[in-house]
Design a protein around this motif. Sequence first.
Motif, PDB file in Angstrom:
ATOM      1  N   GLU A 113       0.883  -1.210  -0.091  1.00  0.00           N
ATOM      2  CA  GLU A 113      -0.180  -0.086   0.027  1.00  0.00           C
ATOM      3  C   GLU A 113       0.945   1.262   0.172  1.00  0.00           C
ATOM      4  O   GLU A 113       0.696   2.170  -0.888  1.00  0.00           O
ATOM      5  N   LEU A 114       1.892   1.171   0.885  1.00  0.00           N
ATOM      6  CA  LEU A 114       2.836   2.211   0.885  1.00  0.00           C
ATOM      7  C   LEU A 114       3.474   2.629  -0.392  1.00  0.00           C
ATOM      8  O   LEU A 114       3.815   3.812  -0.840  1.00  0.00           O
ATOM      9  N   ARG A 116       2.775   1.632  -3.382  1.00  0.00           N
ATOM     10  CA  ARG A 116       1.890   2.011  -4.417  1.00  0.00           C
ATOM     11  C   ARG A 116       1.629   3.526  -4.568  1.00  0.00           C
ATOM     12  O   ARG A 116       1.717   4.312  -5.518  1.00  0.00           O
ATOM     13  N   ALA A 117       1.464   4.033  -3.248  1.00  0.00           N
ATOM     14  CA  ALA A 117       1.253   5.631  -3.195  1.00  0.00           C
ATOM     15  C   ALA A 117       2.549   6.226  -3.337  1.00  0.00           C
ATOM     16  O   ALA A 117       2.265   7.295  -4.073  1.00  0.00           O
ATOM     17  N   ALA A 120       2.655   5.969  -7.270  1.00  0.00           N
ATOM     18  CA  ALA A 120       1.598   6.877  -7.764  1.00  0.00           C
ATOM     19  C   ALA A 120       1.973   8.496  -7.840  1.00  0.00           C
ATOM     20  O   ALA A 120       1.473   9.178  -8.728  1.00  0.00           O
ATOM     21  N   GLU A 121       2.360   8.768  -6.604  1.00  0.00           N
ATOM     22  CA  GLU A 121       2.974  10.296  -6.614  1.00  0.00           C
ATOM     23  C   GLU A 121       3.990  10.533  -7.812  1.00  0.00           C
ATOM     24  O   GLU A 121       4.107  11.491  -8.413  1.00  0.00           O
TER      25      GLU A 121
END
Length: 225
Positions: A113-114, A116-117, A120-121
């Motif tokens: 999750e971390l 992918r974030a 994405a940024e």
Amino acid sequence: HSGLVIAVDGTSGSGKSSTCRGAASRLGLAYLDTGAMFRAMTWFMLEHGVDVHDADAVAARATEPAIVSGTDPLAPTIHVDGVDVGEAIRTQRVTDAVSPVSTVPAVRSRLLELQRAIIAEAVQGPGIVVEGRDIGSVVAPEAPVKLYLTADPAARAARRAAEQGEQDAAAVAATQASLLDRDRIDSGRATAPLTMAEGAVHIDTTPYTLEQVIDRVVALAEAVE
Ligand code: C5P
């Protein structure tokens, strides 16, 4: 607009970090060391007295630590609950415990999750080079550039020992055993094992200098753009 993602996986000590940092800085991309995140999670478990071989105990605390990764390839940083653990995660104690902790699905889903974030940024800008064990297969399977780096075990141990200023044969042998032990656990786990992703370019770095491998990665990236 979407920035470039370069996914780099491979065995322990194959030269991934130096290659990725060099390529990211030459290409003007961000850099994410996912191994540092697993090390940070492991540091947290050890710090809190969790038995790293007890998967249930590890899973129970996997969502607790705030893990923050800096993505500058020239100065990567990692913090756990506000503490700079950049050096602490490189100790042998953490290195010996990281592969068992990384087999725990709750650890992997939390860090996924971390990761992918952060990706994405980064793709809002020029993009990112991401290194680990499951980047091309699980974290960023759509990455247009995927690499799989390996090297001869003796060469890996010699490089790692040289980095650590170790000279004697016993130290090199112990380093080699530690690298192979991690590879065995990382390749054999059920969730997101170390594997060469579909579409990845395999480079055995043994005969090459760091600069030669970086040149190859830069050329592959430029061919996409
Ligand atoms: O890359 P590094 O050697 O620092 O990674 C430490 C450990 O973290 C690996 O041996 C592996 O157990 C785990 N890891 C992982 N998945 C990733 C990156 C690292 O399981 N994507």
